[in-house]
Design a protein around this motif. Structure first.
Motif, short mmCIF file in Angstrom:
data_model
loop_
_atom_site.label_atom_id
_atom_site.label_comp_id
_atom_site.label_asym_id
_atom_site.label_seq_id
_atom_site.Cartn_x
_atom_site.Cartn_y
_atom_site.Cartn_z
N GLU A 115 -12.91 51.10 12.16
CA GLU A 115 -12.84 52.37 12.90
C GLU A 115 -11.41 52.71 13.28
OE1 GLU A 115 -14.17 54.48 17.09
OE2 GLU A 115 -14.45 52.34 16.79
N ALA A 116 -10.64 51.72 13.72
CA ALA A 116 -9.24 51.96 14.08
C ALA A 116 -8.45 52.46 12.88
CB ALA A 116 -8.62 50.69 14.65
N THR A 117 -8.71 51.90 11.71
CA THR A 117 -8.02 52.34 10.49
C THR A 117 -8.44 53.75 10.11
OG1 THR A 117 -7.95 50.04 9.73
CG2 THR A 117 -7.54 51.76 8.11
N PHE A 118 -9.75 54.04 10.20
CA PHE A 118 -10.22 55.38 9.89
C PHE A 118 -9.66 56.40 10.88
CE2 PHE A 118 -14.10 55.26 6.92
CZ PHE A 118 -13.51 54.26 6.16
N ASN A 119 -9.60 56.02 12.16
CA ASN A 119 -9.05 56.93 13.16
C ASN A 119 -7.58 57.21 12.89
OD1 ASN A 119 -11.50 57.09 14.44
ND2 ASN A 119 -10.96 55.73 16.12
N TYR A 120 -6.85 56.22 12.37
CA TYR A 120 -5.46 56.47 11.99
C TYR A 120 -5.38 57.49 10.86
CZ TYR A 120 -1.14 55.79 9.40
OH TYR A 120 0.03 56.02 8.71
N ILE A 121 -6.25 57.33 9.87
CA ILE A 121 -6.24 58.27 8.74
C ILE A 121 -6.62 59.67 9.21
CG2 ILE A 121 -7.38 58.82 6.55
CD1 ILE A 121 -7.63 55.81 6.07
N TRP A 122 -7.55 59.76 10.17
CA TRP A 122 -8.02 61.04 10.66
C TRP A 122 -7.18 61.58 11.82
CZ3 TRP A 122 -12.07 64.22 9.04
CH2 TRP A 122 -12.79 63.75 7.95
N ARG A 123 -6.06 60.91 12.11
CA ARG A 123 -5.14 61.35 13.17
C ARG A 123 -5.84 61.44 14.52
NH1 ARG A 123 -3.81 61.78 7.74
NH2 ARG A 123 -1.69 62.59 7.44
N LEU A 124 -6.65 60.44 14.83
CA LEU A 124 -7.39 60.42 16.09
C LEU A 124 -6.79 59.36 17.00
CD1 LEU A 124 -11.02 60.58 14.65
CD2 LEU A 124 -9.70 62.47 15.59
N ASP A 125 -6.55 59.72 18.25
CA ASP A 125 -5.97 58.80 19.22
C ASP A 125 -7.03 58.12 20.10
OD1 ASP A 125 -3.41 59.46 18.36
OD2 ASP A 125 -3.29 61.17 19.73
N GLN A 126 -8.21 58.70 20.16
CA GLN A 126 -9.22 58.21 21.10
C GLN A 126 -10.34 57.50 20.36
OE1 GLN A 126 -10.89 61.25 23.55
NE2 GLN A 126 -11.73 59.83 25.04
N PRO A 127 -10.49 56.17 20.54
CA PRO A 127 -11.59 55.45 19.89
C PRO A 127 -12.90 55.66 20.63
CG PRO A 127 -10.31 53.94 21.21
CD PRO A 127 -9.63 55.29 21.33
N ARG A 128 -13.96 55.11 20.07
CA ARG A 128 -15.24 55.13 20.77
C ARG A 128 -15.16 54.31 22.05
NH1 ARG A 128 -17.01 55.35 15.38
NH2 ARG A 128 -18.79 56.72 15.00
N SER A 129 -15.97 54.70 23.02
CA SER A 129 -16.06 53.91 24.24
C SER A 129 -16.75 52.58 23.94
CB SER A 129 -16.84 54.67 25.31
OG SER A 129 -18.17 54.91 24.89
N MET A 130 -16.58 51.61 24.83
CA MET A 130 -17.16 50.29 24.60
C MET A 130 -18.68 50.36 24.49
SD MET A 130 -16.37 47.20 24.02
CE MET A 130 -14.64 47.25 24.51
N GLY A 131 -19.30 51.18 25.33
CA GLY A 131 -20.75 51.31 25.25
C GLY A 131 -21.21 51.89 23.93
N ARG A 132 -20.50 52.92 23.44
CA ARG A 132 -20.88 53.52 22.16
C ARG A 132 -20.64 52.57 21.01
NH1 ARG A 132 -18.84 59.00 20.12
NH2 ARG A 132 -20.17 58.26 18.45
N ARG A 133 -19.61 51.74 21.12
CA ARG A 133 -19.35 50.78 20.04
C ARG A 133 -20.52 49.82 19.88
NH1 ARG A 133 -13.09 48.98 21.37
NH2 ARG A 133 -12.11 50.98 20.82
N PHE A 134 -20.99 49.25 20.98
CA PHE A 134 -22.11 48.30 20.88
C PHE A 134 -23.39 49.01 20.45
CE2 PHE A 134 -19.30 45.52 23.24
CZ PHE A 134 -19.64 44.27 22.75
N ALA A 135 -23.59 50.23 20.95
CA ALA A 135 -24.82 50.96 20.58
C ALA A 135 -24.80 51.37 19.11
CB ALA A 135 -24.98 52.18 21.48
N ASP A 136 -23.69 51.99 18.68
CA ASP A 136 -23.62 52.48 17.30
C ASP A 136 -23.52 51.34 16.30
OD1 ASP A 136 -23.69 54.94 18.45
OD2 ASP A 136 -21.59 55.43 18.11
N TYR A 137 -22.58 50.44 16.56
CA TYR A 137 -22.38 49.34 15.61
C TYR A 137 -23.58 48.40 15.57
CZ TYR A 137 -17.49 50.83 15.94
OH TYR A 137 -16.34 51.55 15.94
N GLY A 138 -24.15 48.13 16.74
CA GLY A 138 -25.30 47.24 16.78
C GLY A 138 -26.49 47.81 16.01
N SER A 139 -26.72 49.12 16.16
CA SER A 139 -27.83 49.74 15.44
C SER A 139 -27.61 49.71 13.94
CB SER A 139 -28.01 51.19 15.91
OG SER A 139 -26.84 51.95 15.66
#
Length: 468
Positions: free
Chosen positions: A137-161
């Motif tokens: 995700e960090a690499t994709f966010n770099y490519i997409w010029r995004l500074d804000q990653p997912r929140s910790m809660g969303r990471r566990f919810a999205d990635y876990g699912s």
């Protein structure tokens, strides 16, 4: 057009004459421009560096991630051996070595006993698995010029699912397609309709390619922390799928087939690991190139031989800040849903870095605030009928201001500069201090802005003439 892959090619592709070409020729030029900027990004080395980083992370996280992902399959009566066709498909370019690596990986997964790890061990296993997707995700966010990653809660919810439900969906899709193609109804039709035989054979042969394209498309639409259109994800998925199959064939034909006298002679028993790392690097690079393609398809404003970093001049930032505040005010007074950073990009057709920088400046100045959605949307945090346009301009001009370093010997002032900057500030104050964001956004200050512009221009000229 400095700092580009090739100056002469860039001048031809971005020539003013392109607008006079025929429709098919302009489409060809657009495709060549996309190819140019992707190759330009590759030559700068950032994508290759991140691909190498992902290879290292994959070596550490592959077995834990697959153990977590396919542990849920055991509850449905599936065995890890059913992973074998998918692993063999991915490692097909490695030939016989791919079969050996597949057996070892499945053996490692079989040896992971989640039930005896304990709470700390299971937590560590999940963290190791999630860290790989977080790195992606960090690499994709770099490519997409995004500074804000997912929140910790969303990471566990999205990635876990994805890790728990994703494998189940994949195997269900594979099983469903196999049962449909081998069903009695399809077999009966294929017997009586000769055309269906060729169609079923074609679908059977094309299924692995379609699955690869679907997997790539899913990655490009899910991993970046922004809304990715289906068109951008599909185009990138097709490009990545073709690259994966083509480079896989080349890797198997050139590198692996020649390893008997080359790689094995040098590395001996480590040759399998070296080949596996090489193929992992190529695979990650294909994935990142596809993500870059998806980004440029969705954001054609970045398809330029220069200034793809998103840097804006001071004047552009000031204009963008006024546009952002006007949109925020209009949607606020019309009781419409507020915009996110991506919405401002689509509305104003500007680069995301400029939008995020301006929003950050306005937030620090106390003019806008974020709501609790993810990604956040922006609302006014100060009364718009009392916020002057001069305050908006100052918020952008003062962002990132650093204090002057104190010296033992005071700086000697440069003659005339202080007077000019004071004149500019006075003109802005006279022109914009009495006009509010509400008046600008609702069109209540058009005549006043015209008069203020004339007064400001005259004021600056008179002040400079007097000082000189």
């Amino acid at each position: 057009m400095d700092k580009t892959l090739n100056k002469f090619v860039a001048e031809y592709l971005w020539s003013d004459k392109v607008v006079h070409y025929s429709a098919w020729r302009r489409k060809l030029i657009d495709a060549l421009r996309l190819l140019y900027v992707v190759l330009d990004d590759l030559t700068k080395g950032e994508l290759t560096l991140r691909a190498m980083s992902l290879v290292y992370t994959t070596l550490l996280s592959l077995v834990p991630m697959m153990a977590v992902s396919f542990s849920v399959l055991k509850a449905f009566g599936m065995h890890n051996k059913q992973l074998e066709p998918i692993m063999l498909q991915f490692l097909a370019p490695m030939g016989a070595q791919g079969v050996e690596i597949t057996d070892k990986i499945i053996g490692f997964i079989d040896n992971v006993k989640i039930g005896v790890l304990g709470a700390f061990g299971v937590a560590l296993l999940f963290y190791t698995a999630i860290s790989l997707i977080q790195k992606i995700e960090a690499t994709f966010n770099y490519i997409w010029r995004l500074d804000q990653p997912r929140s910790m809660g969303r990471r566990f919810a999205d990635y876990g699912s994805v890790m728990l439900i994703g494998p189940l969906l994949v195997f269900s899709a594979i099983g469903l397609s196999a049962s449909v193609l081998s069903g009695s109804f399809v077999q009966t039709i294929s017997t009586h309709v000769p055309f269906m035989q060729y169609l079923i054979a074609f679908v059977t042969e094309a299924a692995p390619y379609l699955m690869i394209i679907a997997a790539f498309t899913f990655f490009y639409m899910f991993i970046p922390n922004t809304r990715v259109t289906f068109r951008a994800g599909l185009v990138a998925g097709i490009v990545s799928g073709v690259l994966f199959q083509s480079l896989g064939w080349g890797f198997g034909s050139v590198v692996v087939s020649a390893s008997g006298s080359g790689t094995y002679a040098i590395y001996s028993g480590f040759a399998i690991l070296i080949l596996f790392m090489m193929w992992m690097y190529i695979s990650w690079l294909i994935l990142l190139v596809g993500s870059s393609v998806a980004f440029y398809v969705q954001h054609p404003e970045y398809i330029s031989p220069v200034r793809r970093s998103g840097d804006l001049s001071i004047r552009q930032r000031e204009t963008l800040a006024l546009q952002v505040m006007a949109i925020i005010a209009q949607r606020y007074y019309q009781a419409r849903k507020p915009f996110s950073a991506s919405d401002f990009v689509y509305r104003l057709r500007v680069q995301i870095q400029g939008v995020t920088r301006v929003l950050l400046a306005l937030k620090h100045a106390g003019l806008v605030t974020e709501n609790h959605e993810d990604p956040p949307r922006y609302l006014p945090s100060a009364p718009l009928e009392k916020t002057s346009l001069k305050t908006v301009i100052d918020a952008v001009r003062n962002e990132g201001t650093m204090q002057v370093v104190a010296l033992r010997v005071p700086r000697k002032p440069v003659h005339g500069v202080a007077e000019v900057t004071a004149a500019i500030d006075a003109a802005l104050e006279a022109a914009l201090a009495s006009i509010t964001v509400r008046e600008m956004a609702l069109g209540e200050a058009d005549e006043e802005l015209d008069d203020a512009a004339r007064r400001g221009a005259i004021g600056i000229g008179e002040k400079i003439d007097t000082d000189s």
